[in-house]
Design a protein around this motif. Sequence first.
Motif, PDB file in Angstrom:
ATOM      1  N   LEU A 606      -4.809  16.598   3.429  1.00  0.00           N
ATOM      2  CA  LEU A 606      -4.642  18.054   3.436  1.00  0.00           C
ATOM      3  C   LEU A 606      -5.522  18.739   2.392  1.00  0.00           C
ATOM      4  CD1 LEU A 606      -0.758  18.343   3.862  1.00  0.00           C
ATOM      5  CD2 LEU A 606      -2.510  18.870   5.559  1.00  0.00           C
ATOM      6  N   THR A 607      -5.881  18.033   1.323  1.00  0.00           N
ATOM      7  CA  THR A 607      -6.686  18.649   0.255  1.00  0.00           C
ATOM      8  C   THR A 607      -8.181  18.499   0.474  1.00  0.00           C
ATOM      9  OG1 THR A 607      -6.600  16.600  -1.036  1.00  0.00           O
ATOM     10  CG2 THR A 607      -4.830  18.199  -1.393  1.00  0.00           C
ATOM     11  N   VAL A 608      -8.594  17.823   1.527  1.00  0.00           N
ATOM     12  CA  VAL A 608     -10.035  17.590   1.735  1.00  0.00           C
ATOM     13  C   VAL A 608     -10.824  18.893   1.858  1.00  0.00           C
ATOM     14  CG1 VAL A 608     -11.703  16.640   3.371  1.00  0.00           C
ATOM     15  CG2 VAL A 608      -9.741  15.275   2.672  1.00  0.00           C
ATOM     16  N   PRO A 609     -10.347  19.922   2.539  1.00  0.00           N
ATOM     17  CA  PRO A 609     -11.157  21.154   2.647  1.00  0.00           C
ATOM     18  C   PRO A 609     -11.493  21.810   1.306  1.00  0.00           C
ATOM     19  CG  PRO A 609      -9.411  21.154   4.291  1.00  0.00           C
ATOM     20  CD  PRO A 609      -9.132  20.030   3.370  1.00  0.00           C
ATOM     21  N   ARG A 610     -10.746  21.513   0.267  1.00  0.00           N
ATOM     22  CA  ARG A 610     -11.014  22.094  -1.059  1.00  0.00           C
ATOM     23  C   ARG A 610     -11.285  20.959  -2.036  1.00  0.00           C
ATOM     24  NH1 ARG A 610      -6.680  26.482  -2.781  1.00  0.00           N
ATOM     25  NH2 ARG A 610      -8.197  26.584  -4.490  1.00  0.00           N
ATOM     26  N   PRO A 611     -12.567  20.633  -2.332  1.00  0.00           N
ATOM     27  CA  PRO A 611     -12.903  19.467  -3.164  1.00  0.00           C
ATOM     28  C   PRO A 611     -12.274  19.504  -4.547  1.00  0.00           C
ATOM     29  CG  PRO A 611     -14.830  20.258  -2.003  1.00  0.00           C
ATOM     30  CD  PRO A 611     -13.760  21.273  -1.774  1.00  0.00           C
ATOM     31  N   ALA A 612     -12.185  20.692  -5.146  1.00  0.00           N
ATOM     32  CA  ALA A 612     -11.604  20.747  -6.488  1.00  0.00           C
ATOM     33  C   ALA A 612     -10.142  20.307  -6.465  1.00  0.00           C
ATOM     34  CB  ALA A 612     -11.717  22.171  -7.039  1.00  0.00           C
ATOM     35  N   VAL A 613      -9.403  20.770  -5.490  1.00  0.00           N
ATOM     36  CA  VAL A 613      -8.003  20.340  -5.360  1.00  0.00           C
ATOM     37  C   VAL A 613      -7.935  18.861  -4.972  1.00  0.00           C
ATOM     38  CG1 VAL A 613      -5.820  20.815  -4.207  1.00  0.00           C
ATOM     39  CG2 VAL A 613      -7.388  22.686  -4.707  1.00  0.00           C
ATOM     40  N   LEU A 614      -8.900  18.389  -4.189  1.00  0.00           N
ATOM     41  CA  LEU A 614      -8.930  16.977  -3.820  1.00  0.00           C
ATOM     42  C   LEU A 614      -9.106  16.094  -5.046  1.00  0.00           C
ATOM     43  CD1 LEU A 614      -9.085  14.657  -1.775  1.00  0.00           C
ATOM     44  CD2 LEU A 614     -11.525  15.166  -1.499  1.00  0.00           C
ATOM     45  N   ALA A 615      -9.979  16.525  -5.972  1.00  0.00           N
ATOM     46  CA  ALA A 615     -10.162  15.750  -7.205  1.00  0.00           C
ATOM     47  C   ALA A 615      -8.858  15.663  -7.988  1.00  0.00           C
ATOM     48  CB  ALA A 615     -11.262  16.387  -8.060  1.00  0.00           C
ATOM     49  N   LEU A 616      -8.149  16.787  -8.095  1.00  0.00           N
ATOM     50  CA  LEU A 616      -6.863  16.772  -8.780  1.00  0.00           C
ATOM     51  C   LEU A 616      -5.868  15.859  -8.071  1.00  0.00           C
ATOM     52  CD1 LEU A 616      -4.857  17.857 -10.873  1.00  0.00           C
ATOM     53  CD2 LEU A 616      -4.445  19.799  -9.340  1.00  0.00           C
TER      54      LEU A 616
END
Length: 804
Positions: A606-616
Amino acid sequence: MDMKLPPAEELRLVDEELGRLDARRSVLLARRAWLLGVLHSPAGRPAAPFGGGAAAETSPRGAQNALLTLGGILLAVAALAFTLVSWGSMGIAGRAAVLLAVTSAALAAPAVLLRRGLASTAEAVGALGLVLTVLDAYALHRVALPETDGTAYTAVAAAVLAGLWAAYGGLLRGLRLPFPAAVAAAQLPLPLGAVAAGGGPAVVAWAAVLTAAADLLPLARPVGLAARITAGASAGALAAGALLTGGWLSVTSPWTGAPLLAGCAALCLTAVRAARTAAVALAAVAGLALVAAVGGLARSALPSDGAVPVYVAGGLALAALWRPVRAAWIPEAVRAGFGLAGGGVAALGVVWALPPVLGGLLGPADRSAGVWSGAHAEPVPVGYPATAALVLLLAAGGAAATGRLWGRWGAVVLGWALLTALPVVLELPYAAGLAVRLVAAGGALALAVRPGALTRGLPEPAPAPERPAGAWGAAWTTGSQAAPVAPGALLAWTGLAAGTASAVSALLLALDTRAATFVALGVLFGLFAAAAALGAGAVREAASSAAVLAAAGLAGAGAAAAGFAPATAGVVLLLVPAGTAAWAARFRSAAVEATGAAVGAVALALTVPRPAVLALALALAGLIAAATALRQERRRAGSWAAGALFLAAAWVRLAVWGVTVPEAYTLPVTVPALVVGFLRRRRDPAASSWVAYGPGLAATLLPSLVAVWSDPSWVRPLLLGTGALAVTLLGARFRLRAPLLLGGAVLALVGVHELAPYVVQLVGALPRWLPPAAAGLLLLAVGATYERRLREARLLRERLARMR
């Protein structure tokens, strides 16, 4: 023999005498073989003619029967042609004389033939006589009684012929055909008489029943196998027709069809004693006839929707006679047939009641509006009779009353089906339908946890085989039972499957509104958590996994209700794997860990579309994996997973910052890998340097080398060359092959990269004839070397050839 003959002449005479003796011996041996064949052939009949011949293709008796049959057929055809064609050309006296003479001769001839031992010929002539009696009856109707009704006359003629043929067979006991023919003719009088009298279908069917009852008499008497077979087949055909008529009348005219069906049932039960091999089938047919009779009467007094429960109740009552303790006075075969009939009727009733069950289970999946839209779909099927619930209730009670494991299992399934069908057949409101589905899920899970409540009174199971130890062995233990061969295991798995199906149906229905979604997910989480806490073995593992999914649903629903974006909802969803990691650390549940890992994978997706959130999210997942690695049994897998997640988080963060330097991505891999390799070598000095240091060194050296060849700057080659030199020196100092070879190869390639511009300049400054000349010299050198090797090989072959 003259002894004064010369030896040569005497030898000639001896040879001639020996030849004559051999010829005579051959003739005598052939005669002896023929005589043996005559003595050993059936009834003393001679074998093949003396002197040989072709093998016979049929037996003498077969040829005889074929000739007699063909002759009888031809005579019957001739008599028929005479009666139909040539009858009108003769006077009354002549006609009577011809018929009387021919029929009398045909009927009297078998007596003479039987006395002379010609039984087959007598049978053929007797068959012709029977056919002639039929033609006599036809001729009598044409001449003397032309105005008589044909159906009535046929009925009377069939009765007369049946009596005459039976009497004829009694006089000539050697004939086998008259009794079966009499039985076949006896099938016509009553049915044809009923038709001639103007009787309706019921009257004709009753005539068939009475005729079939009369057919049972020869079955118990020594009248010959052919007659008994004819009687049995005729009774079966007539009874089948009467049963079909009775079944049709039980729907159109119940008070007429019920007595007929009862009569057919009585006929079948009477035939049980005579036909023991078909006793179970006859009893089953009798049972079906009785249930149809009772159900038909109920149809006339009840609404159309109430007929099916009556049929089912009748079938269950009939099946109850299957148990010996309830009907010891009924023969075992009859009880078995009643059990089959009653069980079949109940099964058909359950099949009739299945549509609302499927509608209650799968109907919520047919969603036309969106999630939380507040719109509710219409129940499918619409307007189904409410008596379907009564049918399921009756079937469940009947199954439970059997006192067998399969009966208890059937009662569980039918009870769950009843709860599933209630929202459809009763057209319950939305909230009530959701509540009934949740109650069905809770009841089924309660059974999965404590199946022993329904196994009381059942026979003890056989001793279970030993199971392997460990997690898989423990998974065999279900509920309070110890082995899958135990009755509780079947009920526990059934309860778990039914509870899961009802839970999914309830959740699909709850998606119509926001409040219902939270209520359903909360209740389901509590139910599955309770089942996990109270259950054991595989039931506990499965319930734990379902509880984790319910918790994930609550977390996702909460994020959606709060208006979070999908990426943010993914971060919130990571609370579930964190909780499962803590749960597994306390209770050691592999299923909970696997389900939590699956939920974590969904959260990361679910976080893939937003890389910054994906890193977190990757970093948080790495923390969870690192916490899992603190457990001894999960240290290896948790460590690798944590390292991979932290590395992925770092790479994603570097990509978000716009960092394109490859060393920023490779050094975070190289440093931990070298540390792990160093610790590995300390613990195991015999470990290869390729295994310990090869992956870590290659992770940085090789990507940097690729970057050097496309980097025009001098900084990267200098730094990479310095690092490769250091690695090479360390490998040489500690005698490690992997650092020595990898560092040396990278250092050499960096040197080639730095020297390449100068080589290109040098090649450009040389004369153009120099490269071809160098290539030619190289080819000459290679050719000379090749020729020398061939000469050496030839000399070696010659030396080997000279060896001995």
